[in-house]
Design a protein around this motif. Structure first.
Motif, mmCIF file in Angstrom:
data_model
loop_
_atom_site.group_PDB
_atom_site.id
_atom_site.type_symbol
_atom_site.label_atom_id
_atom_site.label_comp_id
_atom_site.label_asym_id
_atom_site.label_seq_id
_atom_site.Cartn_x
_atom_site.Cartn_y
_atom_site.Cartn_z
ATOM 1 N N ASP A 175 25.973 -6.903 2.851
ATOM 2 C CA ASP A 175 24.892 -6.336 3.657
ATOM 3 C C ASP A 175 23.910 -5.518 2.837
ATOM 4 N N LEU A 176 24.016 -5.588 1.515
ATOM 5 C CA LEU A 176 23.121 -4.840 0.641
ATOM 6 C C LEU A 176 22.209 -5.786 -0.122
ATOM 7 N N ALA B 48 18.333 -0.199 -12.966
ATOM 8 C CA ALA B 48 18.481 -1.562 -12.486
ATOM 9 C C ALA B 48 18.611 -2.518 -13.662
ATOM 10 N N ASP B 49 19.210 -3.686 -13.410
ATOM 11 C CA ASP B 49 19.291 -4.716 -14.423
ATOM 12 C C ASP B 49 17.904 -5.321 -14.643
ATOM 13 N N GLU B 50 17.799 -6.221 -15.619
ATOM 14 C CA GLU B 50 16.517 -6.838 -15.927
ATOM 15 C C GLU B 50 15.957 -7.617 -14.743
ATOM 16 N N ASP B 51 16.829 -8.153 -13.917
ATOM 17 C CA ASP B 51 16.361 -8.918 -12.757
ATOM 18 C C ASP B 51 16.150 -8.059 -11.523
ATOM 19 N N GLY B 52 16.220 -6.735 -11.690
ATOM 20 C CA GLY B 52 15.965 -5.821 -10.586
ATOM 21 C C GLY B 52 17.175 -5.513 -9.727
ATOM 22 N N TYR B 53 18.342 -6.039 -10.074
ATOM 23 C CA TYR B 53 19.551 -5.773 -9.313
ATOM 24 C C TYR B 53 20.287 -4.560 -9.891
ATOM 25 N N PHE B 54 20.995 -3.862 -9.005
ATOM 26 C CA PHE B 54 21.840 -2.747 -9.421
ATOM 27 C C PHE B 54 23.295 -3.225 -9.419
ATOM 28 N N THR B 55 23.934 -3.140 -10.563
ATOM 29 C CA THR B 55 25.330 -3.560 -10.665
ATOM 30 C C THR B 55 26.251 -2.391 -10.332
ATOM 31 N N VAL B 56 27.232 -2.635 -9.479
ATOM 32 C CA VAL B 56 28.236 -1.641 -9.110
ATOM 33 C C VAL B 56 29.601 -2.195 -9.494
ATOM 34 N N LEU B 57 30.346 -1.416 -10.249
ATOM 35 C CA LEU B 57 31.690 -1.799 -10.667
ATOM 36 C C LEU B 57 32.714 -1.105 -9.770
ATOM 37 N N TYR B 58 33.611 -1.889 -9.178
ATOM 38 C CA TYR B 58 34.663 -1.350 -8.314
ATOM 39 C C TYR B 58 36.009 -1.564 -9.006
ATOM 40 N N VAL B 59 36.690 -0.470 -9.354
ATOM 41 C CA VAL B 59 37.986 -0.531 -10.030
ATOM 42 C C VAL B 59 39.064 -0.264 -8.988
ATOM 43 N N GLU B 60 39.804 -1.303 -8.625
ATOM 44 C CA GLU B 60 40.770 -1.230 -7.532
ATOM 45 C C GLU B 60 41.852 -2.292 -7.731
ATOM 46 N N ASP B 61 43.131 -1.880 -7.633
ATOM 47 C CA ASP B 61 44.215 -2.834 -7.848
ATOM 48 C C ASP B 61 44.623 -3.574 -6.586
ATOM 49 N N ARG C 157 20.014 -1.669 2.743
ATOM 50 C CA ARG C 157 20.765 -2.593 3.567
ATOM 51 C C ARG C 157 19.841 -3.690 4.097
ATOM 52 N N THR C 158 20.423 -4.842 4.355
ATOM 53 C CA THR C 158 19.627 -5.946 4.857
ATOM 54 C C THR C 158 19.453 -5.881 6.363
#
Length: 337
Positions: free
Chosen positions: A234-235, A207-220, A335-336
């Protein structure tokens, strides 16, 4: 969507079967250390098993010799057997994978048996002779359990062409055990290679320092990126960042160190396969799991992706529930609703 996915699976199975029957299937026989691949297959089916209240148990022996087989086809065989064991089980049941070395007088190197045992209803005695017939669902055609009736026939043909053997035993009311036997490989292994039980599993999410998980989406495709943004709405504790080509994605991955990368394959310029390789070859990004999210839905496309090192392989139009399950598996986000 379920009906469309069922039809897509049927088409894929028929195409795969046509290739095998025509003698056009390609195999690469090599020494394959089975436990990491088995662990990978078990992990891939954990969510499905959880949904139907079935426990997956991996009792494979890390000290056995490797198998002389095709890596991608072995994965395909295991996924098919495990999927059937989950699908035809009962609530509260279990599926157990085990391995052992057989004393074989025909093969000088011996045979390794991989078995998959379930605690389902078993196969009626009068139906057991039909188990490997194509398009025969053994009387389950009218049930709510989806299937094509071709999976076991396809598995049987694959095992035969790989020089192995397949069999089963079933007790009605108690369960069924399928097994596949493959010749043991003879190439020397590095110490501890067979005992690496973490291979094929998702690494611990960061997780990041603030507790979030960063997800990178590579899409054109901008519409697909927009849809992914709706999914992430919804996450909780998840942050989505996007890149529209592989080169930008690699730069962002090195700078942000995301917990997960979702990667399209057919990208302008550098392909997703080449991007996955560069990420793996770079120290700062080598440990980041990368999941393919692409339009290539054929079995050989999926096998190629998994063999290239992708942590999972999802197809478009993607199943949002499965996508959310993969994101949760690799990042632990919830999920929320």
């Amino acid at each position: 969507m379920r009906s469309g996915q069922h039809l897509l699976n049927l088409i894929g199975d028929v195409l795969e079967l046509s290739k095998i029957e025509a003698g056009h299937a390609n195999f690469t026989i090599e020494d394959v250390v089975a436990p990491p691949l088995i662990a990978e297959c078990v992990d891939m089916l954990k969510e499905r098993a959880y949904e139907v209240d079935v426990t997956l148990i991996d009792n494979s022996d890390a000290d056995l010799p490797p198998l002389a087989t095709d890596r991608g086809r072995f994965r395909q065989i295991m996924l098919n057997l495990l999927s059937n064991a989950v699908k035809y089980n009962r609530a509260g049941g279990s599926v157990t994978v085990a391995t052992r070395l057989l004393n074989d007088t025909v093969h000088d190197t011996g045979m390794v048996r991989v078995s998959v045992a379930d605690t389902g209803e078993g196969i009626p005695l009068e139906r057991q002779g039909q188990i490997f017939q194509a398009f025969n669902r053994l009387g389950r055609e009218g049930s709510e359990i989806e299937g094509t009736g071709i999976g076991l026939y396809l598995t049987n043909r694959l095992v035969e062409q790989l020089g192995g053997a397949i069999g089963f035993e079933s007790i009605p009311g108690q369960g069924t055990t399928f097994w596949v036997d493959f010749p043991a490989g003879g190439a020397p292994r590095e110490p501890g290679a067979a005992g690496d039980r973490t291979a094929g599993r998702a690494p611990a999410p960061v997780a990041d320092e603030d507790g979030y998980f960063t997800v990178l989406y590579v899409e054109d495709n901008p519409l697909h990126r927009l849809l992914m943004e709706e999914v992430f709405a919804d996450l909780t504790k998840a942050r989505l960042v996007t890149a529209n080509d592989a080169e930008s994605g690699i730069e962002m991955a090195a700078a942000l160190r995301p917990a997960l990368i979702l990667m399209d394959i057919d990208l302008p310029g550098m392909s997703g396969f080449e991007a996955r390789k560069r990420l793996a070859d770079t120290r700062d990004t080598a440990g980041i799991p990368v999941v393919a999210l692409t339009a290539g839905a054929a079995d050989y496309d999926r096998q190629r992706g998994l063999d290239a090192g992708f942590g999972d392989y999802l197809t478009k139009p993607f199943d949002i529930e499965r996508l959310l399950g993969v994101i949760e598996r690799f990042t632990s986000v919830k999920r929320t609703n």
